[in-house]
Scaffold this motif. Structure first.
Motif, short mmCIF file in Angstrom:
data_model
loop_
_atom_site.label_atom_id
_atom_site.label_comp_id
_atom_site.label_asym_id
_atom_site.label_seq_id
_atom_site.Cartn_x
_atom_site.Cartn_y
_atom_site.Cartn_z
N LEU A 188 0.83 -1.20 0.00
CA LEU A 188 0.00 0.00 0.00
C LEU A 188 0.87 1.26 0.00
O LEU A 188 0.47 2.28 -0.56
N ALA A 189 2.06 1.18 0.60
CA ALA A 189 2.98 2.31 0.51
C ALA A 189 3.42 2.52 -0.94
O ALA A 189 3.53 3.66 -1.41
N MET A 190 3.68 1.42 -1.66
CA MET A 190 4.04 1.53 -3.08
C MET A 190 2.89 2.12 -3.88
O MET A 190 3.10 2.97 -4.76
N ILE A 191 1.68 1.68 -3.59
CA ILE A 191 0.50 2.23 -4.28
C ILE A 191 0.38 3.72 -4.00
O ILE A 191 0.09 4.52 -4.88
N GLY A 192 0.61 4.10 -2.73
CA GLY A 192 0.53 5.51 -2.37
C GLY A 192 1.56 6.37 -3.05
O GLY A 192 1.33 7.56 -3.31
N ALA A 193 2.73 5.78 -3.37
CA ALA A 193 3.80 6.54 -4.03
C ALA A 193 3.35 7.10 -5.37
O ALA A 193 3.79 8.18 -5.77
N VAL A 194 2.49 6.38 -6.06
CA VAL A 194 2.10 6.80 -7.40
C VAL A 194 0.67 7.32 -7.48
O VAL A 194 0.31 8.06 -8.39
N THR A 195 -0.17 6.97 -6.50
CA THR A 195 -1.57 7.42 -6.55
C THR A 195 -1.88 8.51 -5.53
O THR A 195 -2.92 9.16 -5.62
N GLY A 196 -0.99 8.72 -4.55
CA GLY A 196 -1.23 9.74 -3.54
C GLY A 196 -2.20 9.29 -2.46
O GLY A 196 -2.67 8.14 -2.45
N VAL A 197 -2.51 10.21 -1.56
CA VAL A 197 -3.37 9.89 -0.42
C VAL A 197 -4.77 9.49 -0.88
O VAL A 197 -5.36 8.54 -0.35
N THR A 198 -5.30 10.21 -1.86
CA THR A 198 -6.64 9.87 -2.36
C THR A 198 -6.67 8.45 -2.91
O THR A 198 -7.61 7.69 -2.64
N GLY A 199 -5.64 8.09 -3.66
CA GLY A 199 -5.57 6.73 -4.19
C GLY A 199 -5.45 5.68 -3.11
O GLY A 199 -6.02 4.59 -3.22
N VAL A 200 -4.72 6.00 -2.05
CA VAL A 200 -4.58 5.08 -0.93
C VAL A 200 -5.93 4.82 -0.27
O VAL A 200 -6.31 3.68 -0.02
N LEU A 201 -6.64 5.89 0.02
CA LEU A 201 -7.94 5.75 0.69
C LEU A 201 -8.94 5.00 -0.19
O LEU A 201 -9.69 4.14 0.28
N PHE A 202 -8.95 5.32 -1.48
CA PHE A 202 -9.83 4.63 -2.42
C PHE A 202 -9.47 3.16 -2.48
O PHE A 202 -10.34 2.28 -2.42
N THR A 203 -8.18 2.87 -2.62
CA THR A 203 -7.70 1.49 -2.71
C THR A 203 -8.06 0.70 -1.47
O THR A 203 -8.52 -0.45 -1.55
N LEU A 204 -7.85 1.29 -0.31
CA LEU A 204 -8.13 0.60 0.94
C LEU A 204 -9.61 0.30 1.09
O LEU A 204 -10.00 -0.79 1.50
N PHE A 205 -10.45 1.28 0.74
CA PHE A 205 -11.90 1.06 0.84
C PHE A 205 -12.36 0.01 -0.15
O PHE A 205 -13.07 -0.94 0.21
N ALA A 206 -11.93 0.14 -1.41
CA ALA A 206 -12.37 -0.81 -2.44
C ALA A 206 -11.82 -2.19 -2.16
O ALA A 206 -12.53 -3.20 -2.30
N GLY A 207 -10.55 -2.29 -1.74
CA GLY A 207 -9.96 -3.58 -1.45
C GLY A 207 -10.61 -4.26 -0.26
O GLY A 207 -10.85 -5.48 -0.28
N SER A 208 -10.91 -3.47 0.78
CA SER A 208 -11.56 -4.04 1.96
C SER A 208 -12.97 -4.50 1.63
O SER A 208 -13.42 -5.57 2.09
N PHE A 209 -13.67 -3.72 0.82
CA PHE A 209 -15.03 -4.08 0.42
C PHE A 209 -15.03 -5.39 -0.37
O PHE A 209 -15.81 -6.31 -0.10
#
Length: 261
Positions: A188-209
């Motif tokens: 998720l840190a790697m994902i955040g490096a290229v998508t930013g905070v918004t991408g992290v939050l979206f990824t975490l919500f979508a992945g958890s769902f």
């Protein structure tokens, strides 16, 4: 759709499928600490080297009916699935980003997530040799190619890794056992490096769902399964990140539109 456009899409799909063939090599060899370059492709059952005509993406699998040319040992369906998925991701990247440097960055990102997902599904690990260099590589690409501000890149890394680290720490303090692998944190840190905070939050919500839905489906399918069974989280984080990359903006706009009304 014109014939020329269709030809372009077919070419891009074939290119992506060829990349997918290489990704299969990475999925098989990286967890086993093998070189991804040498030796050439070989049957994992009999060890016989594969000629080029037995290693054509998708077609060879279909023609050989999923079996080795030499020993007839069954070949995992994973190989064809990865090639098809990577080909589709290549087409999707082109349709959304066109012939641009940004498209190359996002396709490389997508290909990396395919490898991560394949390894996590098979071995329940996310190798550091992928995620840690990925943090730096995609952070640099985000700055140089995508023109992201350095503060956004750094905050994406810190928030991405920090959120899951905090969740894992709280879980450990309450249950006295690890509930999340360190590989997910670094991913998720790697994902955040290229998508930013918004991408992290979206990824975490979508992945958890998606992960929750998959877990419930698995328990319904096997009612005798341990309710504490562990599902690899990497594929769900990867899927969430890809949804954000390709469709994140319209989904977020749609959400806030309906939230207001």
């Amino acid at each position: 759709m014109t014939i020329s456009m269709l030809a372009v899409l077919i070419f891009i799909f074939m290119f992506g499928a060829c990349i997918g063939s290489f990704l299969n090599v990475c999925i098989y060899r990286i967890p086993r600490n093998m070189s991804i370059v040498f030796p050439g492709s070989a049957c994992p059952a009999c060890g016989h080297g594969l000629p080029f005509y037995a290693n054509i993406p998708i077609l060879s699998f279909l023609i050989l009916k999923g079996r080795c040319l030499f020993c007839s040992h069954p070949i995992s369906l994973q190989y064809m699935v990865v090639e098809i998925v990577t080909g589709m991701l290549a087409v999707l990247t082109y349709l959304i980003f066109g012939w641009t440097p940004e498209a190359l960055v996002w396709f490389a990102f997508a290909a990396t997530l395919v490898v991560v997902s394949g390894i996590d599904l098979a071995f329940r690990i996310i190798p550091d040799r992928i995620s840690i260099p990925g943090i730096f590589v995609f952070g640099i690409l985000a700055r140089v190619v995508l023109d992201r501000p350095l503060t956004g890149i750094v905050s994406g890394i810190l928030v991405g890794g920090g959120i899951l680290y905090g969740v894992a720490l709280v879980y450990y303090l309450i249950r006295k056992t690890d509930g999340m692998g360190g590989g997910d944190i670094k991913l998720l840190a790697m994902i955040g490096a290229v998508t930013g905070v918004t991408g992290v939050l979206f990824t975490l919500f979508a992945g958890s769902f998606a992960g929750t839905g998959a877990g419930i489906a698995a328990m319904i399918r096997n009612r005798h399964a341990d309710r504490r069974m562990q599902l690899p989280f990497g594929p769900f984080l990867s899927a969430g990140a890809l949804v954000y990359v390709f469709f994140g903006d319209p989904i977020i706009d749609w959400y806030f539109l309906w939230a207001v009304f």
